[in-house]
Design an enzyme around this catalytic site. Sequence first.
Site, PDB file in Angstrom:
ATOM      1  N   GLY A  72       0.797  -1.220   0.000  1.00  0.00           N
ATOM      2  CA  GLY A  72       0.000   0.000   0.000  1.00  0.00           C
ATOM      3  C   GLY A  72       0.831   1.272   0.000  1.00  0.00           C
ATOM      4  O   GLY A  72       0.484   2.248  -0.684  1.00  0.00           O
ATOM      5  N   THR A  73       1.917   1.270   0.744  1.00  0.00           N
ATOM      6  CA  THR A  73       2.756   2.474   0.831  1.00  0.00           C
ATOM      7  C   THR A  73       3.270   2.854  -0.544  1.00  0.00           C
ATOM      8  O   THR A  73       3.131   4.001  -0.994  1.00  0.00           O
ATOM      9  CB  THR A  73       3.940   2.199   1.795  1.00  0.00           C
ATOM     10  OG1 THR A  73       3.397   1.922   3.088  1.00  0.00           O
ATOM     11  CG2 THR A  73       4.899   3.367   1.870  1.00  0.00           C
ATOM     12  N   ASN A 148      -7.957   3.278   8.552  1.00  0.00           N
ATOM     13  CA  ASN A 148      -7.334   2.107   9.175  1.00  0.00           C
ATOM     14  C   ASN A 148      -7.544   2.040  10.682  1.00  0.00           C
ATOM     15  O   ASN A 148      -7.536   0.962  11.266  1.00  0.00           O
ATOM     16  CB  ASN A 148      -5.841   2.037   8.855  1.00  0.00           C
ATOM     17  CG  ASN A 148      -5.148   3.367   8.980  1.00  0.00           C
ATOM     18  OD1 ASN A 148      -5.542   4.345   8.345  1.00  0.00           O
ATOM     19  ND2 ASN A 148      -4.119   3.422   9.802  1.00  0.00           N
ATOM     20  N   GLN A 171      -7.685  -0.640   3.321  1.00  0.00           N
ATOM     21  CA  GLN A 171      -8.492  -1.166   4.431  1.00  0.00           C
ATOM     22  C   GLN A 171      -9.926  -1.487   4.035  1.00  0.00           C
ATOM     23  O   GLN A 171     -10.723  -1.875   4.888  1.00  0.00           O
ATOM     24  CB  GLN A 171      -8.487  -0.175   5.605  1.00  0.00           C
ATOM     25  CG  GLN A 171      -7.137  -0.018   6.267  1.00  0.00           C
ATOM     26  CD  GLN A 171      -6.683  -1.255   7.042  1.00  0.00           C
ATOM     27  OE1 GLN A 171      -7.441  -2.205   7.247  1.00  0.00           O
ATOM     28  NE2 GLN A 171      -5.425  -1.261   7.464  1.00  0.00           N
ATOM     29  N   SER A 191      -3.265  -3.629  -0.783  1.00  0.00           N
ATOM     30  CA  SER A 191      -2.128  -4.258  -0.107  1.00  0.00           C
ATOM     31  C   SER A 191      -2.457  -5.710   0.208  1.00  0.00           C
ATOM     32  O   SER A 191      -3.542  -5.996   0.742  1.00  0.00           O
ATOM     33  CB  SER A 191      -1.834  -3.498   1.187  1.00  0.00           C
ATOM     34  OG  SER A 191      -0.887  -4.190   1.951  1.00  0.00           O
ATOM     35  N   HIS A 193      -0.971  -7.969   2.361  1.00  0.00           N
ATOM     36  CA  HIS A 193      -0.905  -8.552   3.723  1.00  0.00           C
ATOM     37  C   HIS A 193      -2.099  -8.186   4.593  1.00  0.00           C
ATOM     38  O   HIS A 193      -2.301  -8.781   5.648  1.00  0.00           O
ATOM     39  CB  HIS A 193       0.431  -8.218   4.410  1.00  0.00           C
ATOM     40  CG  HIS A 193       0.596  -6.798   4.847  1.00  0.00           C
ATOM     41  ND1 HIS A 193       0.593  -6.434   6.163  1.00  0.00           N
ATOM     42  CD2 HIS A 193       0.798  -5.657   4.147  1.00  0.00           C
ATOM     43  CE1 HIS A 193       0.789  -5.122   6.264  1.00  0.00           C
ATOM     44  NE2 HIS A 193       0.917  -4.631   5.047  1.00  0.00           N
ATOM     45  N   THR A 229      12.622  -6.766 -10.345  1.00  0.00           N
ATOM     46  CA  THR A 229      12.067  -8.123 -10.478  1.00  0.00           C
ATOM     47  C   THR A 229      10.857  -8.299  -9.558  1.00  0.00           C
ATOM     48  O   THR A 229      10.888  -7.894  -8.397  1.00  0.00           O
ATOM     49  CB  THR A 229      13.159  -9.168 -10.154  1.00  0.00           C
ATOM     50  OG1 THR A 229      14.234  -8.948 -11.059  1.00  0.00           O
ATOM     51  CG2 THR A 229      12.635 -10.594 -10.309  1.00  0.00           C
ATOM     52  N   CYS A 317       2.183   1.375  12.481  1.00  0.00           N
ATOM     53  CA  CYS A 317       3.447   2.030  12.161  1.00  0.00           C
ATOM     54  C   CYS A 317       3.800   3.111  13.174  1.00  0.00           C
ATOM     55  O   CYS A 317       4.939   3.482  13.316  1.00  0.00           O
ATOM     56  CB  CYS A 317       3.407   2.638  10.769  1.00  0.00           C
ATOM     57  SG  CYS A 317       1.988   2.153   9.831  1.00  0.00           S
TER      58      CYS A 317
HETATM   59  C1  LIG Z   1      -5.038   2.775   4.895  1.00  0.00           C
HETATM   60  C2  LIG Z   1      -3.655   2.223   4.690  1.00  0.00           C
HETATM   61  N1  LIG Z   1      -2.932   2.630   3.638  1.00  0.00           N
HETATM   62  C3  LIG Z   1      -1.688   2.167   3.402  1.00  0.00           C
HETATM   63  C4  LIG Z   1      -1.098   1.250   4.247  1.00  0.00           C
HETATM   64  C5  LIG Z   1       0.281   0.753   3.953  1.00  0.00           C
HETATM   65  O1  LIG Z   1       0.212  -0.522   3.398  1.00  0.00           O
HETATM   66  P1  LIG Z   1       1.532  -1.462   3.367  1.00  0.00           P
HETATM   67  O2  LIG Z   1       1.759  -1.920   4.762  1.00  0.00           O
HETATM   68  O3  LIG Z   1       1.156  -2.568   2.436  1.00  0.00           O
HETATM   69  O4  LIG Z   1       2.640  -0.631   2.837  1.00  0.00           O
HETATM   70  C6  LIG Z   1      -1.802   0.807   5.370  1.00  0.00           C
HETATM   71  C7  LIG Z   1      -1.179  -0.118   6.340  1.00  0.00           C
HETATM   72  O5  LIG Z   1      -1.486  -0.101   7.508  1.00  0.00           O
HETATM   73  C8  LIG Z   1      -3.120   1.296   5.589  1.00  0.00           C
HETATM   74  O6  LIG Z   1      -3.829   0.894   6.639  1.00  0.00           O
END
Ligand SMILES: Cc1ncc(COP(=O)(O)O)c(C=O)c1O
Length: 382
Positions: A72-73, A148, A171, A191, A193, A229, A317
């Site tokens: 997601g990031t 989130n 989310q 994302s 995971h 890759t 985080c």
């Molecule tokens: C709303 C939201 N965006 C982005 C992310 C980041 O995702 P990733 O951990 O896959 O980088 C998160 C992770 O907690 C999230 O909750």
Amino acid sequence: MNSRIYLDHNATSPLRPEAEEIIARFSKESLGNPSSIHSTGRKVRRLIDDAREEVARFIGANPSEIVFTSGGTESNHLAWNAFAREGSRIVTTSVEHASLLAAAERAKTTGAQLIQISVFKDGGIHPSEMESALESNPDLISVQHANNETGVVFPIQQWRTTGRKHTDAVQSVGKLDVDVHNLGVDFLSLSGHKLGTPSGVGALYVRRGSPFETLWDGGAQEKGRRTGTENVLGILCFGAVCKHLREEGATERTRIERLRNNFEKELTDRIDGIRITGASQPRVPNTSHVMFDRLDGESLLIACDLEGIECSTGAACSSGSLRPSHVLLAMGFSPENAQGSLRFSLGWNTTESEISQAVETLPKLVAQVRNAGHNYAQKKTG
Ligand SMILES: Cc1ncc(COP(=O)(O)O)c(C=O)c1O
């Protein structure tokens, strides 16, 4: 209590059986590089294409519109990259994930103009602020689909814009029906995971014809849109999980929502001085953000952990730091309220008996922490 009760699916959801199967299969079969021309390489390329098709189908997209990323990031940064330039106008909110806030900071330094919409105490977005922001003809509006921390869902489909629309759906995918056409978005971040794949895989949906700039040069992978890759095993797990969720996700979501609602009802019946954040707004069905009067959330989190209940004080985080959550502060809560809250997020392997055990145990732990006088005010001065 013998086994752990994992209520932190919004941080990472445990590996699903569909992902485990893929991992077991490819621990025996060799996986080559999908860019290689030999048979093994071509086989892997086909498997990735199949996974791309599954991810695309799951959100109503065309496979060519899916760019695999590390999560997601990266997807959030990638979506914003073409808009981080002098003169572009971008509308976003004060409650986005840290990765989006960082993309916004970066865009500001390159000369983009940001309009940040505020939210109310119930988590809902300020409609008149959004209306006037849309009238300013922004180049991009970027608002998360579900928060989130609180699980509050934003009405992405309602906003019409002459510019482009991005949503961070990390989310909401898997928890709601997410369709890129219904939402009317040009970009959507996902994302793996959060859905039960290993971490390190995700995707960005990019509607055909949308402005787009890659983050890094130096490779032809993903048609040059995301070089390096591919995370082959992660991508294959992602495809398998999306297929499973498309076929069977609705039943699972109904089950989880019933458990979450029971959890909230039992907690509010059994514990005084608590509130469910965002309860009056539409929310994803698995998330319960609870604000407790007269206690420090971190102390309660530790007490829960000692009893085998795993939850979170907010964004994973930012845990480890004592700063109150920016989301709760932006909603208008005091630092004391923000620090007195916990997020419980249920998921595919949460059982009824785990929820019963959790609601039996939590009142005792809350009383213990309150009696010990562990609250934010005391922590600040102590
Ligand atoms: C709303 C939201 N965006 C982005 C992310 C980041 O995702 P990733 O951990 O896959 O980088 C998160 C992770 O907690 C999230 O909750």
